[in-house]
Design an enzyme around this catalytic site. Structure first.
Site, PDB file in Angstrom:
ATOM      1  N   LYS A   1     -32.335  18.583   3.855  1.00  0.00           N
ATOM      2  CA  LYS A   1     -31.333  17.636   4.339  1.00  0.00           C
ATOM      3  C   LYS A   1     -29.956  18.275   4.252  1.00  0.00           C
ATOM      4  CE  LYS A   1     -29.264  13.075   3.395  1.00  0.00           C
ATOM      5  NZ  LYS A   1     -29.398  11.773   2.713  1.00  0.00           N
TER       6      LYS A   1
ATOM      7  N   ASP B   1     -31.976  10.161  -3.416  1.00  0.00           N
ATOM      8  CA  ASP B   1     -31.197  11.390  -3.323  1.00  0.00           C
ATOM      9  C   ASP B   1     -30.584  11.662  -4.694  1.00  0.00           C
ATOM     10  OD1 ASP B   1     -31.775  10.723  -0.629  1.00  0.00           O
ATOM     11  OD2 ASP B   1     -29.972  11.746   0.072  1.00  0.00           O
TER      12      ASP B   1
ATOM     13  N   LYS C   1     -31.465  19.209  -0.617  1.00  0.00           N
ATOM     14  CA  LYS C   1     -30.316  18.705   0.150  1.00  0.00           C
ATOM     15  C   LYS C   1     -29.093  19.524  -0.256  1.00  0.00           C
ATOM     16  CE  LYS C   1     -27.562  14.395   0.405  1.00  0.00           C
ATOM     17  NZ  LYS C   1     -27.506  12.965   0.046  1.00  0.00           N
TER      18      LYS C   1
END
Lengths: 276, 276
Positions: free
Chosen positions: B234, B141, B205
């Site tokens: 996400k 991430d 995300k």
């Protein structure tokens, strides 16, 4: 003094934990020795901490918010030259740009490493420091591994700091270790300072400015009394005006990290101000 | 639809800015194609986004706070196995420990890169990703360079993402790009998603959970409609219970980052909960 007692007790415990015997130095009574040992290089006032009239040389003019566009970095650099600040403190991606902008001036470039969580592996922190130095940084504000300290893994904490200290020493750069005091007990603050000392850091620093708390007078005094005069103490986080800055310097800080540097040296009090 | 119009307009502008012509795909009307193109690998529900009964496989069980001691990482891993979560999401320094703890289970290790400010140089981000992968991470991430995007330096943003995508592709790991939407205009959110797409990321995300805002239903829908079904979306930051999670999934999210994973799958609503 209650604080002195705390430091003495905690330091003894810490040295026992760390297994490093030797003399425990406390308090602010080492000015002569400190001068002999290069306190001047760290910019520490050797006169019993009278707060000087001009605060400019105490200020790391700081912009670390992630949404700042590059033009703002140029402005920060120009202001630092104009006001004669010690350094600009910026994120790694802007170091090259700032170093180019500040070429020929006395203003240093400080960059951050493992910032602001400190939860990187030591090798990546060391590489991040080397890269920032290659890009022109001469001061590194690294975040200690707070979770490792809380978990009692002093070896990891010290090795993590030492990797960055090594990178700094090669070029005479300063390593400032952010202990992120808001997460620590008083005992842990003293342990963190001792580990920074053992890992040959140049400064301990209170806060990232991104945690739930910033610099306090108590923490600065505790940190100064713990490290003596051989290391620098940088107060950062929530320092909004000259009155805040002077309180930190009186408590033992010899560097101030703030986005409000111009307000601090202009002597304005209060106001909303930029966030750190 | 107002949102569709916004995306269409912005996308056209963005493609003009980026100088990449070609077809503009909008909306959620590409399920068949998405399945053919590996949406299943991303865990996306190909059935028009009905929210499934069990949310466990949507959850990245997350602890990123800096003051968490290593024992808490062990607990996180054990909970992820027990509840059958998709992954644990943790700071880099704990990846090796978590990978060891999770050996033999189906739970993946996700780690963060350039977190949470995203203001590192691209080479350090790529190295950080490679090191996390070597330590056992199979999902990364990473935080986009928000300041570069705000400053219009799309080349830097894309190169930054591509360096991590390359590191991930070597081992089949996923690259999730955090755009930190709270700092962006709607136009910038679309630009960010397009750049992540061009740089071969696997997910976009919404948030780090450390900025001034977290995931919103609007942002998730905007991001899903921008990237179509070939990428994952996400949602993270401020997702406290099953109702929050279901709202995000209905809007197009196929992964949820939360520290409240257990509460989410237990179906409890509200409460104070752990912070992200």
């Amino acid at each position: 003094m209650e604080r002195n007692q705390l430091i003495e007790t905690v330091t003894r415990e810490v040295l026992a934990i760390l297994g490093t015997g030797g003399e425990v130095r406390l308090g602010l009574d080492h000015a002569d020795e400190a001068v002999a040992n290069g306190a001047a290089r760290l910019g520490f006032c050797g006169d019993g901490c009278d707060v000087p009239t001009s605060l400019a040389q105490y200020i790391d003019h700081t912009v670390l918010k992630p949404d700042v566009p590059p033009e703002k970095i140029d402005t920060l650099c120009d202001e630092a030259v104009q006001y004669n600040f010690a350094a600009v403190c910026i994120n790694p991606v802007w170091v090259q740009r700032a170093a180019r902008r500040l070429r020929g001036s006395r203003v240093k470039v400080a960059s951050v490493v493992g910032f602001p969580l400190g939860a990187n592996v030591p090798e990546i922190k060391a590489m991040e420091a080397r890269r920032a130095i290659r890009d022109g940084a001469r001061e590194i504000d690294m975040v200690m591994n707070v979770g490792a300290l809380k978990g009692g893994d002093h070896e990891l904490v010290q090795r993590d700091i030492a990797g960055v200290s090594d990178a700094c020493r090669e070029v005479g750069a300063l390593n400032k270790v952010i202990i992120e005091a808001c997460y620590l007990t008083d005992e842990e603050k003293v342990v963190a300072c001792r580990l920074a000392q053992l890992a040959h850091a140049d400064f301990v620093k209170t806060s990232t400015g991104f945690g739930p708390g910033g610099a306090t007078v108590f923490d600065v005094a505790l940190m100064r009394e713990t490290v003596g005069l051989k290391m620098g103490v940088k107060a950062a986080g929530g320092i909004h005006d000259a009155s805040d800055a002077r309180a930190m310097i009186s408590a033992g800080a010899n560097r101030i990290g703030a986005s409000a540097g111009i307000r601090i040296v202009s002597g304005d009090e209060g106001g909303s101000g930029e966030s750190y």
